[in-house]
Design an enzyme around this catalytic site. Structure first.
Site, PDB file in Angstrom:
ATOM      1  N   GLY A 135     131.967  50.909  42.068  1.00 29.64           N
ATOM      2  CA  GLY A 135     130.747  50.433  41.433  1.00 29.64           C
ATOM      3  C   GLY A 135     131.075  49.788  40.099  1.00 29.64           C
TER       4      GLY A 135
ATOM      5  N   CYS B   7     135.607  56.522  36.080  1.00 30.54           N
ATOM      6  CA  CYS B   7     134.908  55.310  35.643  1.00 30.54           C
ATOM      7  C   CYS B   7     135.946  54.258  35.277  1.00 30.54           C
ATOM      8  CB  CYS B   7     134.041  55.646  34.434  1.00 30.54           C
ATOM      9  SG  CYS B   7     133.183  54.221  33.742  1.00 30.54           S
ATOM     10  N   LEU B   8     135.708  53.021  35.685  1.00 31.76           N
ATOM     11  CA  LEU B   8     136.648  51.943  35.356  1.00 31.76           C
ATOM     12  C   LEU B   8     136.757  51.733  33.852  1.00 31.76           C
ATOM     13  CD1 LEU B   8     135.733  49.371  38.161  1.00 31.76           C
ATOM     14  CD2 LEU B   8     137.751  50.846  38.038  1.00 31.76           C
TER      15      LEU B   8
ATOM     16  N   HIS C  13     125.204  56.702  38.136  1.00 28.96           N
ATOM     17  CA  HIS C  13     126.288  56.446  37.185  1.00 28.96           C
ATOM     18  C   HIS C  13     126.178  55.023  36.619  1.00 28.96           C
ATOM     19  CE1 HIS C  13     130.740  56.713  36.019  1.00 28.96           C
ATOM     20  NE2 HIS C  13     130.488  55.416  35.926  1.00 28.96           N
ATOM     21  N   GLU C  14     125.976  54.047  37.513  1.00 27.12           N
ATOM     22  CA  GLU C  14     125.903  52.648  37.060  1.00 27.12           C
ATOM     23  C   GLU C  14     124.637  52.397  36.237  1.00 27.12           C
ATOM     24  OE1 GLU C  14     128.620  51.351  37.326  1.00 27.12           O
ATOM     25  OE2 GLU C  14     129.443  52.421  39.045  1.00 27.12           O
TER      26      GLU C  14
ATOM     27  N   HIS D 202     125.161  53.227  32.718  1.00 26.29           N
ATOM     28  CA  HIS D 202     125.832  52.157  31.957  1.00 26.29           C
ATOM     29  C   HIS D 202     124.815  51.174  31.399  1.00 26.29           C
ATOM     30  CE1 HIS D 202     130.067  52.959  32.441  1.00 26.29           C
ATOM     31  NE2 HIS D 202     130.011  53.002  33.758  1.00 26.29           N
TER      32      HIS D 202
ATOM     33  N   GLN E  45     129.662  46.878  31.731  1.00 24.24           N
ATOM     34  CA  GLN E  45     131.107  47.108  31.677  1.00 24.24           C
ATOM     35  C   GLN E  45     131.906  45.818  31.530  1.00 24.24           C
ATOM     36  OE1 GLN E  45     130.818  49.758  35.350  1.00 24.24           O
ATOM     37  NE2 GLN E  45     132.587  50.641  34.310  1.00 24.24           N
TER      38      GLN E  45
END
Ligand code: ZN
Length: 176
Positions: A46, A91-92, A133-134, A137, A51
């Site tokens: 995702g 997480c990226l 989660h996204e 962000h 991000q």
């Protein structure tokens, strides 16, 4: 190298609150494609626009085994949440760090697709985790915010150390 640069915690730009998408034009289509390319290459399951330093309410994800079910959520809203589940998230934007986070088990979400058409979706399991989660962000939140201040400080130090040594070979397979 992924197409777009992914911001890393504790970059203050990750704290920006995204504004709704208003124009469903070629620029948006290109951004969505670039985000998918970046997410698949990372690799992650995702990616939120926040991000990649674009502060609009847009996220892409693909939680399928074969990486062939791309999904786009624009201006998403959670209409309903039920139950609880705990999952070890990554997480990226927080490479190499994994921690348990408690989230709703089942959600009902309303969003627009890439053509600006509204849809509703019921999600559970990993898909529900990924959407939540996204969406965090987009609200300027990172999953390490759910950890204790002490743990979060440890994460920050570990990331600094990793960045210096770039010993970053750990799998990002399940990073969101
Ligand atoms: Zn993330």
């Amino acid at each position: 190298m992924p197409k777009l640069t992914i911001l890393e915690f504790p970059d203050p730009r990750l704290r920006t609150i995204a504004v709704p998408v208003e124009h469903f034009d070629n620029g948006l289509a290109r951004l969505i494609d670039d985000m998918f390319e970046t997410m698949y290459e990372a690799p992650g399951i995702g990616l939120a626009a926040t991000q990649v330093d674009v502060h609009r309410q847009l996220l892409v994800l693909d939680v399928s085994e074969d990486k062939n079910q791309p999904m786009v959520f624009i201006n998403p809203r959670i209409l309903q949440r039920d139950g609880e589940q705990v999952y070890q998230e990554g997480c990226l934007s927080v490479p190499g760090i994994y921690a348990d986070v408690t989230r709703a088990n089942q959600i009902r979400v309303q969003a627009l697709n890439r053509r600006g058409e509204s849809f509703e979706l019921e999600a559970d399991g990993l898909l529900a985790i990924c959407i939540q989660h996204e969406m965090d962000h987009l609200a300027g939140k990172v999953f390490v915010d759910y950890l204790s201040p002490l743990k979060r400080d440890m994460v920050r130090k570990k990331l600094e150390k990793n960045r210096r040594g770039r010993v970053e070979s750990e799998s990002r397979e399940h990073s969101l």
